[in-house]
Design a protein around this motif. Sequence first.
Motif, PDB file in Angstrom:
ATOM      1  N   LYS A 155      32.165  50.806  45.288  1.00 34.69           N
ATOM      2  CA  LYS A 155      33.485  50.936  45.938  1.00 34.69           C
ATOM      3  C   LYS A 155      33.916  49.623  46.574  1.00 34.69           C
ATOM      4  CE  LYS A 155      33.169  55.898  46.869  1.00 34.69           C
ATOM      5  NZ  LYS A 155      33.103  56.961  47.914  1.00 34.69           N
ATOM      6  N   LYS A 175      40.933  47.138  38.882  1.00 34.48           N
ATOM      7  CA  LYS A 175      41.127  48.207  39.863  1.00 34.48           C
ATOM      8  C   LYS A 175      41.953  49.355  39.292  1.00 34.48           C
ATOM      9  CE  LYS A 175      41.921  46.591  43.868  1.00 34.48           C
ATOM     10  NZ  LYS A 175      42.596  46.014  45.064  1.00 34.48           N
ATOM     11  N   THR A 176      42.999  49.041  38.536  1.00 34.44           N
ATOM     12  CA  THR A 176      43.874  50.098  38.024  1.00 34.44           C
ATOM     13  C   THR A 176      43.184  50.990  36.994  1.00 34.44           C
ATOM     14  OG1 THR A 176      44.734  48.501  36.419  1.00 34.44           O
ATOM     15  CG2 THR A 176      46.006  48.828  38.451  1.00 34.44           C
ATOM     16  N   ASP A 229      36.593  38.196  36.321  1.00 35.25           N
ATOM     17  CA  ASP A 229      36.709  39.603  35.911  1.00 35.25           C
ATOM     18  C   ASP A 229      35.491  40.039  35.100  1.00 35.25           C
ATOM     19  OD1 ASP A 229      39.056  39.795  37.207  1.00 35.25           O
ATOM     20  OD2 ASP A 229      40.321  40.041  35.428  1.00 35.25           O
ATOM     21  N   TRP A 263      40.327  52.401  37.308  1.00 30.66           N
ATOM     22  CA  TRP A 263      39.508  53.438  37.934  1.00 30.66           C
ATOM     23  C   TRP A 263      40.183  54.096  39.129  1.00 30.66           C
ATOM     24  CZ3 TRP A 263      36.279  53.337  34.176  1.00 30.66           C
ATOM     25  CH2 TRP A 263      35.879  52.130  33.612  1.00 30.66           C
ATOM     26  N   ASP A 264      41.469  53.801  39.332  1.00 41.81           N
ATOM     27  CA  ASP A 264      42.168  54.346  40.506  1.00 41.81           C
ATOM     28  C   ASP A 264      42.184  55.863  40.539  1.00 41.81           C
ATOM     29  OD1 ASP A 264      42.670  52.108  41.899  1.00 41.81           O
ATOM     30  OD2 ASP A 264      44.721  51.802  41.184  1.00 41.81           O
ATOM     31  N   LEU A 269      35.130  47.297  43.859  1.00 42.93           N
ATOM     32  CA  LEU A 269      36.433  47.723  43.338  1.00 42.93           C
ATOM     33  C   LEU A 269      37.557  47.367  44.301  1.00 42.93           C
ATOM     34  CD1 LEU A 269      35.584  51.189  41.731  1.00 42.93           C
ATOM     35  CD2 LEU A 269      36.212  49.076  40.549  1.00 42.93           C
ATOM     36  N   VAL A 270      37.274  47.367  45.595  1.00 41.06           N
ATOM     37  CA  VAL A 270      38.302  47.016  46.581  1.00 41.06           C
ATOM     38  C   VAL A 270      38.750  45.570  46.401  1.00 41.06           C
ATOM     39  CG1 VAL A 270      38.679  46.590  49.043  1.00 41.06           C
ATOM     40  CG2 VAL A 270      37.663  48.736  48.294  1.00 41.06           C
ATOM     41  N   THR A 271      37.796  44.679  46.134  1.00 38.84           N
ATOM     42  CA  THR A 271      38.124  43.253  46.016  1.00 38.84           C
ATOM     43  C   THR A 271      38.365  42.813  44.575  1.00 38.84           C
ATOM     44  OG1 THR A 271      35.751  42.729  45.925  1.00 38.84           O
ATOM     45  CG2 THR A 271      36.797  42.722  48.097  1.00 38.84           C
ATOM     46  N   ALA A 272      38.253  43.727  43.623  1.00 34.96           N
ATOM     47  CA  ALA A 272      38.436  43.359  42.219  1.00 34.96           C
ATOM     48  C   ALA A 272      39.905  43.078  41.922  1.00 34.96           C
ATOM     49  CB  ALA A 272      37.913  44.468  41.315  1.00 34.96           C
ATOM     50  N   GLU A 313      43.571  43.361  39.981  1.00 36.78           N
ATOM     51  CA  GLU A 313      44.377  44.544  39.672  1.00 36.78           C
ATOM     52  C   GLU A 313      44.062  45.071  38.277  1.00 36.78           C
ATOM     53  OE1 GLU A 313      46.312  46.195  41.732  1.00 36.78           O
ATOM     54  OE2 GLU A 313      45.696  44.782  43.280  1.00 36.78           O
ATOM     55  N   THR A 362      32.598  40.487  37.490  1.00 31.07           N
ATOM     56  CA  THR A 362      32.783  41.714  38.266  1.00 31.07           C
ATOM     57  C   THR A 362      32.477  42.938  37.422  1.00 31.07           C
ATOM     58  OG1 THR A 362      34.493  40.631  39.597  1.00 31.07           O
ATOM     59  CG2 THR A 362      34.404  43.048  39.657  1.00 31.07           C
TER      60      THR A 362
END
Length: 411
Positions: free
Chosen positions: A161, A172-173, A200, A175-176, A164-167, A169, A203
Amino acid sequence: MTTPVVEVTESAAALDVVAGVDTHADSHHVAVLDMAGRKLGDRQIPTTTAGYESLRSYLESFGHVRLVGIEGTSSYGAGLARYLRSHHVDIREIIRPRRSQRRRGKSDPIDAYAAAQQALAEPESLPQAKTGDGIVEQIRVLLTVRRSAVKARVAVVRQIKSLLVTASEAIKTQWDRSSEHQAIAKLAATRPGAPTASVDAATGHALRRLARRHRYLTGEIEELDEDLRELVATAAPAMIATKGYGVIATATLLVTAGSNPERLRSEASFAALCGASPIPASSGKTHRFRLNRGGDRQANWALHQIALVRLSSDQRTKQYSARLRANGKSTKDVLRCLKRAIAREAFHLLVHPAPVLATDDLRDLRHRRGVTLVRAAKSIGAEPSRLSELERGRRPNAELATAYRAWLTAA
């Protein structure tokens, strides 16, 4: 350092002695007193079988060993406690003194003599040590591994988590809108490429590794759960068949009580051991009790989990809770009262377990009656999967088994 033996008038064969042991990882220090409290001698021995034999011979050289007090019978003193118990020596767990009580300083001989003096002065009030063997010890070691695996899995979820917060966009999108379970399953199957290609890619590579670690830990926990289920069903069939007692909660209470639960003097002592006994806090005209924050916190957690399960699914518990609330009790007060009542019940299930009704004939009874699991479950208000587990003996439940049997045998 060894204190010379004090000359006594009694013969060694007629002399009763008590001993105290200060335990460490590589060596123990033993001190011996006679029944009048006179110091007879002390010695340091290694933590080996030869050392334990030397200690026993040393004690018996003074006469009959009445009692041995040992610090840390569940840690550094576990091996010595097992050895002495196998030779029928009465042992007690010594409560380590607080720092404020160490007026004479601290050293191995001082601590050993203090343990011996405590064993001589308070033999009946000292707790009996756990035996540390048998099926409960098997449960303890597996439960220890499971707790560490659960803790590691929680840390993995937290790290996923956080990443994913600092990943970006773009990552992040993806797995939103996915649930935690779905996201981890999909992350484990991704192919982000070489981690040296871009931020990316690095990550994504880190997320995939964490997801696969989560999957591995989940499999390990499930395997441990199966092993614990089998052991708990053998060690405490009456407890696991009682409503609200899950495998992990039952295993935790078994470890707290030990392989020799008869060492527990009363249900009140077991409640205190679990930190579920209210402590008097009255003064003058005020009469009240306060929360017990001591005891085994894992056992207290187990009682709390059982209380939550019963509050949500047991009619008698709901009625009891309603009566307490009508008398002005808060939710926390209700849970405290429930945990105290459950501790009383758990004590009797451990020390005086009732025979458990067999459930291996339930499936044959259902087949003879010619009904399906779905119909049987609908008739008694249960889930088909729950009845299937009951028939196979995977999740015993005495209350459900009684109701199911009564329906199957009804005319």
